[in-house]
Write a protein that holds these residues in place. Sequence first.
Motif, short mmCIF file in Angstrom:
data_model
loop_
_atom_site.label_atom_id
_atom_site.label_comp_id
_atom_site.label_asym_id
_atom_site.label_seq_id
_atom_site.Cartn_x
_atom_site.Cartn_y
_atom_site.Cartn_z
N GLN A 1 50.06 50.61 46.31
CA GLN A 1 50.43 49.80 45.17
C GLN A 1 50.35 48.34 45.59
O GLN A 1 50.91 47.95 46.62
N LEU A 46 49.87 44.00 44.15
CA LEU A 46 49.96 43.00 43.10
C LEU A 46 48.69 42.17 43.18
O LEU A 46 48.41 41.56 44.21
N GLN A 69 44.29 35.08 32.83
CA GLN A 69 44.25 36.50 33.14
C GLN A 69 45.60 36.93 33.70
O GLN A 69 46.12 36.28 34.60
N PRO A 70 46.14 38.03 33.19
CA PRO A 70 47.45 38.46 33.69
C PRO A 70 47.37 39.02 35.10
O PRO A 70 46.38 39.65 35.49
N ALA A 71 48.42 38.78 35.86
CA ALA A 71 48.57 39.46 37.16
C ALA A 71 49.01 40.88 36.85
O ALA A 71 49.57 41.15 35.78
N ARG A 72 48.75 41.79 37.79
CA ARG A 72 49.06 43.18 37.52
C ARG A 72 49.44 43.92 38.80
O ARG A 72 48.89 43.63 39.86
N VAL A 73 50.37 44.86 38.68
CA VAL A 73 50.70 45.77 39.75
C VAL A 73 49.89 47.03 39.49
O VAL A 73 49.96 47.60 38.39
N GLU A 74 49.10 47.44 40.48
CA GLU A 74 48.26 48.62 40.31
C GLU A 74 48.01 49.29 41.65
O GLU A 74 48.20 48.67 42.70
N TRP A 122 58.53 39.00 41.62
CA TRP A 122 57.42 38.70 40.70
C TRP A 122 57.84 38.98 39.26
O TRP A 122 57.64 38.15 38.38
N GLU A 123 58.44 40.14 39.03
CA GLU A 123 58.81 40.51 37.66
C GLU A 123 59.92 39.61 37.11
O GLU A 123 59.95 39.34 35.91
N ARG A 163 57.85 36.01 36.76
CA ARG A 163 56.63 36.07 35.94
C ARG A 163 55.92 34.72 35.95
O ARG A 163 55.48 34.19 34.92
N GLN A 219 52.59 33.60 33.96
CA GLN A 219 51.96 34.69 33.22
C GLN A 219 51.60 34.21 31.81
O GLN A 219 52.39 33.51 31.17
#
Length: 115
Positions: A5, A7, A15-20, A105-106, A109, A112
Amino acid sequence: MSTCQALVIPADQAQPARVETIGTDLETLQTLVHGSIEAVSGKDWHFYLNEEGKILALMPNVRAAALVWELTGALTDVYCGDVVFLGDDAQGEEADLPAHVIAIWEQTRIGQPTS
C-alpha cells in the motif's frame, strides 16, 4: 512481484493524491515517477521520485514537501515530479506505508483538489 500500500502524490495539484496497492518492482516505480528513481528516507517510511526531476524542470511537488514537513518538521530539498511514499519493514525492504503517515495525510489533505 511484491505489492504494498502506497501513497502516490502527483506534482500537478489538479490531480488527486491516492492511497493504492502498487507493485514494488523497479519498472512499476519508474513508471509512477516517469523515469529513474531516487529514494528519500524517513524514520519508518521513504519515498521515490524522479532522480532527474530538477534537471528536467519537472513541477515541484508542494504536497509531498508539505507532508515531509508534517512528518519531520524540516525540509532539506525541493522535490520535483510525482512522488510515491512507501513503508520500510524491519529488514529495510518495501512495506505498506505506515498507518500514521496515511493518517497525517488524511487529516491534512494538503493541496487536494476540491470536487
